[in-house]
Design an enzyme around this catalytic site. Sequence first.
Site, PDB file in Angstrom:
ATOM      1  CB  THR A  10      -0.918  -0.003   1.248  1.00 17.85           C
ATOM      2  OG1 THR A  10      -1.633  -1.231   1.263  1.00 17.85           O
ATOM      3  CG2 THR A  10      -1.890   1.144   1.238  1.00 17.85           C
ATOM      4  CD  GLU A 123       7.274  13.907   9.863  1.00 19.77           C
ATOM      5  OE1 GLU A 123       8.170  14.710  10.105  1.00 19.77           O
ATOM      6  OE2 GLU A 123       6.367  13.636  10.682  1.00 19.77           O
ATOM      7  CG  ASP A 195      -0.763   1.667  14.755  1.00 10.71           C
ATOM      8  OD1 ASP A 195       0.222   1.364  14.071  1.00 10.71           O
ATOM      9  OD2 ASP A 195      -1.378   2.744  14.638  1.00 10.71           O
ATOM     10  CE  LYS A 199       0.691   5.029  13.956  1.00 11.26           C
ATOM     11  NZ  LYS A 199      -0.678   4.940  13.452  1.00 11.26           N
TER      12      LYS A 199
END
Length: 400
Positions: A10, A123, A195, A199
């Site tokens: 993706t 980033e 997830d 982060k």
Amino acid sequence: MKVAILGYGTVGSGVFEIMRSNQDGISRRAGEEVEVKYVLDLRDFPGDPVEDVLVHDFKQIVDDPEVGVVVEVMGGVEKAYSFVKEALLTGKSVCTSNKELVAKHGAELLEIAKQKKKNFLFEASVGGGIPIIRPLNQSLTADEIREVTGVLNGTTNYMLTKMRDEDAEFDDVLADAQAKGYAERNPSADVEGFDAGRKIAILTSLACGMQVDYEDIYTEGITKISKTDIAYAKAAGVNIKLFGTSRRVDGRVYAMVAPYMVGKEHPLYAVDDVFNAILVRGNFLGDIMFYGKGAGKLPTASAVVSDVVDAVKHRETNVMTIWNSRKLELAELDTLENKFFVRVPESEKQKAQQLFAVEREVRAEGIEGEYAFFTRPMTEGDFALAAAKTEVISRIRAEI
Ligand code: HSE
């Protein structure tokens, strides 16, 4: 400058598309011509424009001195780690969207990049297309960061929004988020909060300059949020958001991932759909917010390509990132203060009123036999003690 992309999934196909479509602008901003020389994938893609540059062997890339920047968008940790490390050791800069890799090995890979006078840039690993890593590293440098709180997972935010607005079922909205390319390969990483945990670990490591292990972060996902909770949220005029948050209080750092009921005055209240936002609180700057699409092929790929431009601009210099491998011990949550939204059976109302300082009661149409309320701020420890003395149907932390 020749670039190699590892992985044509993706995000990889998005990076390829952007690099080809915007090649002139990208080259102008980078200060020299930038071109994709290789895309690595195990699969073949007959009829796809990637065919011209597709290779199956990483060695071809790492052995090619023309390749100065390697983009890692394969996902997974072990293979990605060995490829990225080898690329850096060979003197190539690396740009990645792989939050698992960054959260686990970021400090070490940054150190190698520094020794080699190259760059390890990530980033896209937090907030999809939102610039947050570069601002934390290079712009918010005057302040001590007091708090970083974000809606950091696009999939769950999309799901919570659809469940609120369309009365949709959990499994249906998850399937929808998967079809849109937002969810992880194993979506339990999204819905169980892991997830978001990776982060917030990355953001906290950058804010503190030390290693925060995501395994140490208390993590609660959205799987226990029921239709009844959503009905109460609507009745109370609040939204439910999955927050990743870290706060520095009296020299200690607390971090957690959990759903919060968020009031209208909160800066993150209106962050809906696949959007993410990150609120940073500095000791002099005050509040600053970063907002944009947090998942999906092109927003994420756009952040990766911005790193490619940065890597080309700094081809012989390391852009310093302070994140050393010394582990930051997070504070126990017992002493952290929160408000809570609590539901108990109607029969427990009186006891609940004795146990908790009720700030506001909530009634939702059609829901009988329960007593629901927001508490005043209390520590996690005190909440656990009080909750153990009654029958709590559900509880959600609150910022109202
Ligand atoms: N699954 C992730 C999300 C992708 O939904 O936010 C972007 O990191």
